[in-house]
Motif scaffolding. Structure first.
Motif, PDB file in Angstrom:
ATOM      1  N   ARG A   1      44.356  40.095  46.824  1.00 42.42           N
ATOM      2  CA  ARG A   1      43.629  39.271  45.846  1.00 42.42           C
ATOM      3  C   ARG A   1      42.328  38.722  46.406  1.00 42.42           C
ATOM      4  O   ARG A   1      41.325  38.674  45.690  1.00 42.42           O
ATOM      5  CB  ARG A   1      44.517  38.138  45.350  1.00 42.42           C
ATOM      6  CG  ARG A   1      45.565  38.635  44.403  1.00 42.42           C
ATOM      7  CD  ARG A   1      46.354  37.518  43.791  1.00 42.42           C
ATOM      8  NE  ARG A   1      47.442  38.097  42.998  1.00 42.42           N
ATOM      9  CZ  ARG A   1      48.604  37.535  42.827  1.00 42.42           C
ATOM     10  NH1 ARG A   1      48.855  36.365  43.371  1.00 42.42           N
ATOM     11  NH2 ARG A   1      49.525  38.122  42.103  1.00 42.42           N
ATOM     12  N   ASP A   2      42.307  38.307  47.660  1.00 42.39           N
ATOM     13  CA  ASP A   2      41.059  37.788  48.238  1.00 42.39           C
ATOM     14  C   ASP A   2      39.985  38.858  48.258  1.00 42.39           C
ATOM     15  O   ASP A   2      38.831  38.606  47.932  1.00 42.39           O
ATOM     16  CB  ASP A   2      41.285  37.235  49.645  1.00 42.39           C
ATOM     17  CG  ASP A   2      42.024  35.902  49.634  1.00 42.39           C
ATOM     18  OD1 ASP A   2      41.978  35.207  48.597  1.00 42.39           O
ATOM     19  OD2 ASP A   2      42.647  35.575  50.658  1.00 42.39           O
ATOM     20  N   ARG A   3      40.371  40.067  48.633  1.00 44.60           N
ATOM     21  CA  ARG A   3      39.410  41.170  48.666  1.00 44.60           C
ATOM     22  C   ARG A   3      38.893  41.461  47.253  1.00 44.60           C
ATOM     23  O   ARG A   3      37.703  41.680  47.044  1.00 44.60           O
ATOM     24  CB  ARG A   3      40.056  42.421  49.251  1.00 44.60           C
ATOM     25  CG  ARG A   3      39.126  43.615  49.287  1.00 44.60           C
ATOM     26  CD  ARG A   3      39.797  44.808  49.989  1.00 44.60           C
ATOM     27  NE  ARG A   3      38.910  45.946  49.996  1.00 44.60           N
ATOM     28  CZ  ARG A   3      38.874  46.872  49.037  1.00 44.60           C
ATOM     29  NH1 ARG A   3      39.695  46.787  48.005  1.00 44.60           N
ATOM     30  NH2 ARG A   3      38.032  47.881  49.111  1.00 44.60           N
ATOM     31  N   THR A   4      39.800  41.435  46.261  1.00 45.13           N
ATOM     32  CA  THR A   4      39.412  41.685  44.871  1.00 45.13           C
ATOM     33  C   THR A   4      38.443  40.609  44.393  1.00 45.13           C
ATOM     34  O   THR A   4      37.420  40.918  43.774  1.00 45.13           O
ATOM     35  CB  THR A   4      40.659  41.722  43.974  1.00 45.13           C
ATOM     36  OG1 THR A   4      41.536  42.752  44.449  1.00 45.13           O
ATOM     37  CG2 THR A   4      40.299  41.989  42.531  1.00 45.13           C
ATOM     38  N   ARG A   5      38.743  39.349  44.678  1.00 43.99           N
ATOM     39  CA  ARG A   5      37.839  38.253  44.294  1.00 43.99           C
ATOM     40  C   ARG A   5      36.465  38.434  44.934  1.00 43.99           C
ATOM     41  O   ARG A   5      35.437  38.201  44.296  1.00 43.99           O
ATOM     42  CB  ARG A   5      38.434  36.909  44.704  1.00 43.99           C
ATOM     43  CG  ARG A   5      39.577  36.463  43.839  1.00 43.99           C
ATOM     44  CD  ARG A   5      40.017  35.049  44.211  1.00 43.99           C
ATOM     45  NE  ARG A   5      41.297  34.772  43.624  1.00 43.99           N
ATOM     46  CZ  ARG A   5      42.441  34.695  44.295  1.00 43.99           C
ATOM     47  NH1 ARG A   5      42.456  34.849  45.599  1.00 43.99           N
ATOM     48  NH2 ARG A   5      43.564  34.447  43.677  1.00 43.99           N
TER      49      ARG A   5
ATOM     50  N   LEU B   1      38.319  39.105  33.805  1.00 45.93           N
ATOM     51  CA  LEU B   1      38.808  40.219  34.617  1.00 45.93           C
ATOM     52  C   LEU B   1      39.699  39.714  35.751  1.00 45.93           C
ATOM     53  O   LEU B   1      40.779  40.238  35.989  1.00 45.93           O
ATOM     54  CB  LEU B   1      37.635  41.013  35.190  1.00 45.93           C
ATOM     55  CG  LEU B   1      37.994  42.103  36.198  1.00 45.93           C
ATOM     56  CD1 LEU B   1      38.782  43.219  35.538  1.00 45.93           C
ATOM     57  CD2 LEU B   1      36.751  42.635  36.873  1.00 45.93           C
ATOM     58  N   LEU B   2      39.255  38.680  36.441  1.00 50.42           N
ATOM     59  CA  LEU B   2      40.044  38.139  37.553  1.00 50.42           C
ATOM     60  C   LEU B   2      41.387  37.601  37.081  1.00 50.42           C
ATOM     61  O   LEU B   2      42.412  37.795  37.744  1.00 50.42           O
ATOM     62  CB  LEU B   2      39.266  37.056  38.292  1.00 50.42           C
ATOM     63  CG  LEU B   2      38.164  37.563  39.207  1.00 50.42           C
ATOM     64  CD1 LEU B   2      37.347  36.395  39.759  1.00 50.42           C
ATOM     65  CD2 LEU B   2      38.725  38.401  40.335  1.00 50.42           C
ATOM     66  N   VAL B   3      41.390  36.934  35.935  1.00 48.78           N
ATOM     67  CA  VAL B   3      42.655  36.416  35.390  1.00 48.78           C
ATOM     68  C   VAL B   3      43.602  37.580  35.089  1.00 48.78           C
ATOM     69  O   VAL B   3      44.789  37.529  35.417  1.00 48.78           O
ATOM     70  CB  VAL B   3      42.394  35.567  34.128  1.00 48.78           C
ATOM     71  CG1 VAL B   3      43.687  35.268  33.384  1.00 48.78           C
ATOM     72  CG2 VAL B   3      41.687  34.277  34.511  1.00 48.78           C
ATOM     73  N   ALA B   4      43.078  38.650  34.492  1.00 50.35           N
ATOM     74  CA  ALA B   4      43.919  39.804  34.162  1.00 50.35           C
ATOM     75  C   ALA B   4      44.427  40.498  35.424  1.00 50.35           C
ATOM     76  O   ALA B   4      45.559  40.985  35.464  1.00 50.35           O
ATOM     77  CB  ALA B   4      43.133  40.788  33.302  1.00 50.35           C
TER      78      ALA B   4
ATOM     79  N   ALA C   1      47.902  39.539  37.765  1.00 51.52           N
ATOM     80  CA  ALA C   1      49.232  40.118  37.586  1.00 51.52           C
ATOM     81  C   ALA C   1      49.321  41.543  38.139  1.00 51.52           C
ATOM     82  O   ALA C   1      50.418  42.062  38.321  1.00 51.52           O
ATOM     83  CB  ALA C   1      49.602  40.125  36.110  1.00 51.52           C
ATOM     84  N   LEU C   2      48.185  42.164  38.392  1.00 49.80           N
ATOM     85  CA  LEU C   2      48.191  43.567  38.794  1.00 49.80           C
ATOM     86  C   LEU C   2      47.948  43.788  40.278  1.00 49.80           C
ATOM     87  O   LEU C   2      48.360  44.802  40.821  1.00 49.80           O
ATOM     88  CB  LEU C   2      47.123  44.335  38.000  1.00 49.80           C
ATOM     89  CG  LEU C   2      47.276  44.299  36.484  1.00 49.80           C
ATOM     90  CD1 LEU C   2      46.077  44.944  35.821  1.00 49.80           C
ATOM     91  CD2 LEU C   2      48.558  44.991  36.064  1.00 49.80           C
ATOM     92  N   VAL C   3      47.266  42.858  40.918  1.00 47.12           N
ATOM     93  CA  VAL C   3      46.877  43.037  42.321  1.00 47.12           C
ATOM     94  C   VAL C   3      47.861  42.283  43.211  1.00 47.12           C
ATOM     95  O   VAL C   3      48.177  41.119  42.953  1.00 47.12           O
ATOM     96  CB  VAL C   3      45.433  42.531  42.548  1.00 47.12           C
ATOM     97  CG1 VAL C   3      45.035  42.638  43.999  1.00 47.12           C
ATOM     98  CG2 VAL C   3      44.460  43.309  41.672  1.00 47.12           C
TER      99      VAL C   3
END
Length: 91
Positions: free
Chosen positions: A54-58, A41-44, A47-49
């Motif tokens: 990105r830090d918040r998403t991780r 999921l993180l790899v995908a 390209a979208l975030v």
């Protein structure tokens, strides 16, 4: 060449897939490991975030997959859930 989806000759739905190999009786396939799924999921999402997010998403994904988090609880519920009945013919 295939017929138009909008015209007089609609395409037939594809035939039902054969059960996955190694799944006795055509049951559901094995549940992948949560860590592997979250990693993909993180790899995908790279390209979208946007880079600032990105830090918040991780962090959100890490919290979801942490012991006692929603991810492991959901994984356990999926593991214990009975398989869904096969779809009705012609549906």
């Amino acid at each position: 060449m295939g017929r138009s989806l909008w015209g007089w000759g609609r395409r037939k739905p594809p035939p039902a897939a054969d059960p996955p190999e190694g799944v006795p009786g055509g049951g559901r396939p094995p549940l992948p490991a949560l860590g592997a799924t979250l990693g993909r999921l993180l790899v995908a999402l790279e390209a979208l975030v946007a880079p600032p997010d990105r830090d918040r998403t991780r962090r959100l994904v890490r919290d979801f997959g942490a012991p006692g988090g929603a991810g492991p609880r959901l994984q356990e519920r999926l593991r214990r859930a009975p398989p869904a009945p096969p779809p009705a013919a012609g549906a």
